[in-house]
Design an enzyme around this catalytic site. Structure first.
Site, PDB file in Angstrom:
ATOM      1  N   HIS A   1      23.021  98.617   8.331  1.00 18.65           N
ATOM      2  CA  HIS A   1      23.537  99.390   9.466  1.00 18.65           C
ATOM      3  C   HIS A   1      22.664  99.099  10.682  1.00 18.65           C
ATOM      4  CE1 HIS A   1      24.830 103.688  10.989  1.00 18.65           C
ATOM      5  NE2 HIS A   1      24.884 102.778  11.947  1.00 18.65           N
TER       6      HIS A   1
ATOM      7  N   HIS B   1      22.084  85.214  18.762  1.00 19.82           N
ATOM      8  CA  HIS B   1      22.457  83.993  18.045  1.00 19.82           C
ATOM      9  C   HIS B   1      21.701  83.822  16.728  1.00 19.82           C
ATOM     10  CE1 HIS B   1      18.685  81.861  19.012  1.00 19.82           C
ATOM     11  NE2 HIS B   1      18.757  82.532  20.156  1.00 19.82           N
TER      12      HIS B   1
ATOM     13  N   GLY C   1      32.064 112.309  10.806  1.00 18.51           N
ATOM     14  CA  GLY C   1      31.976 111.773  12.156  1.00 18.51           C
ATOM     15  C   GLY C   1      32.190 110.273  12.215  1.00 18.51           C
ATOM     16  N   HIS C   2      31.621 109.563  11.254  1.00 17.82           N
ATOM     17  CA  HIS C   2      31.799 108.115  11.209  1.00 17.82           C
ATOM     18  C   HIS C   2      33.273 107.766  11.006  1.00 17.82           C
ATOM     19  CE1 HIS C   2      30.714 103.989  10.725  1.00 17.82           C
ATOM     20  NE2 HIS C   2      30.916 103.938   9.427  1.00 17.82           N
TER      21      HIS C   2
ATOM     22  N   ASP D   1      38.455 112.221   0.866  1.00 12.01           N
ATOM     23  CA  ASP D   1      37.080 112.709   0.900  1.00 12.01           C
ATOM     24  C   ASP D   1      36.865 113.628  -0.298  1.00 12.01           C
ATOM     25  OD1 ASP D   1      34.814 113.045   3.382  1.00 12.01           O
ATOM     26  OD2 ASP D   1      34.724 114.519   1.761  1.00 12.01           O
TER      27      ASP D   1
END
Length: 204
Positions: A141, A132, A11-12, A32
């Site tokens: 992640h 910032h 999916g990613h 893969d």
């Protein structure tokens, strides 16, 4: 022509393929280690990770959510001098004073504000924001819809869950998971899993 190999046909990888097309890549293939996958997002799976050497002149991006696996492949590819690239969705809003490391992906709807540093092979997922003076270390992640206020430090290999919030001027150590929807109100100095409002460690 711009040519890209995406490592990881899940999916990613599908989301990254869309970003790649928006970055004018014309030839895109997947590799893969699951030999039962033959296509992903309408694109061919042309072998396993070992076949990367067949594409030595192509660009590479590692589309694996598991940070340990992403780190392992990234470091092997970096030593082999494969051309690992970063990808940024054109609908992300990024200050001119942001440094983004190679192998990092910034997805649609993200906002990254001034004087922020994003390390290598990070994922800044859809609609996340880093305000910032943020510092996101390698292989971390920031999940869908997570928000980091100003001057937040995130250590290596750390996962900020979907919809989580980290208040300003806080630091989170390496190898930590912040659960979905959690609110971090204090610095986290011991690795582990933290959930809730305010975020507290999960007891074994």
């Amino acid at each position: 022509m711009k040519k890209l190999v995406i490592i990881g046909a899940g999916g990613h990888g599908k989301v990254i393929a869309d970003i790649a097309f928006k970055n004018q890549y014309t030839d895109i293939v997947f590799l893969d280690d699951n030999k039962n996958i033959y296509e992903c997002a309408g694109l061919p799976v042309k072998g396993t990770v070992k076949n990367a050497k067949d594409y030595i002149d192509w660009d590479f991006i590692i589309a694996i959510g598991d940070s340990d696996k992403r780190k392992s492949i990234f470091e092997k590819f970096e030593k082999t001098n494969f051309n690992i690239v970063s990808l940024i969705h054109p609908n992300a809003v990024i200050s001119r004073r942001v440094d983004i490391g190679k192998g990092t992906v910034v997805m649609a709807g993200c906002v990254i504000n001034s004087d922020t540093m994003i390390g290598k092979a990070c994922i800044i997922n859809s609609c996340a924001s880093v305000d910032h003076d943020g510092k996101i270390q390698d292989f971390s992640h920031i999940s869908v819809g997570a928000h980091l206020a100003g001057n937040v430090f995130v250590g290596k290999n750390t996962w900020i869950g979907a919809g989580a919030i980290v208040l300003n001027n806080l630091s989170i150590c390496d190898d930590t998971i912040i659960g979905a929807g959690a609110v971090v109100t204090h610095c986290i100095e011991n690795k582990g899993v933290y959930i809730g409002i305010p975020a507290r460690p999960v007891e074994d």
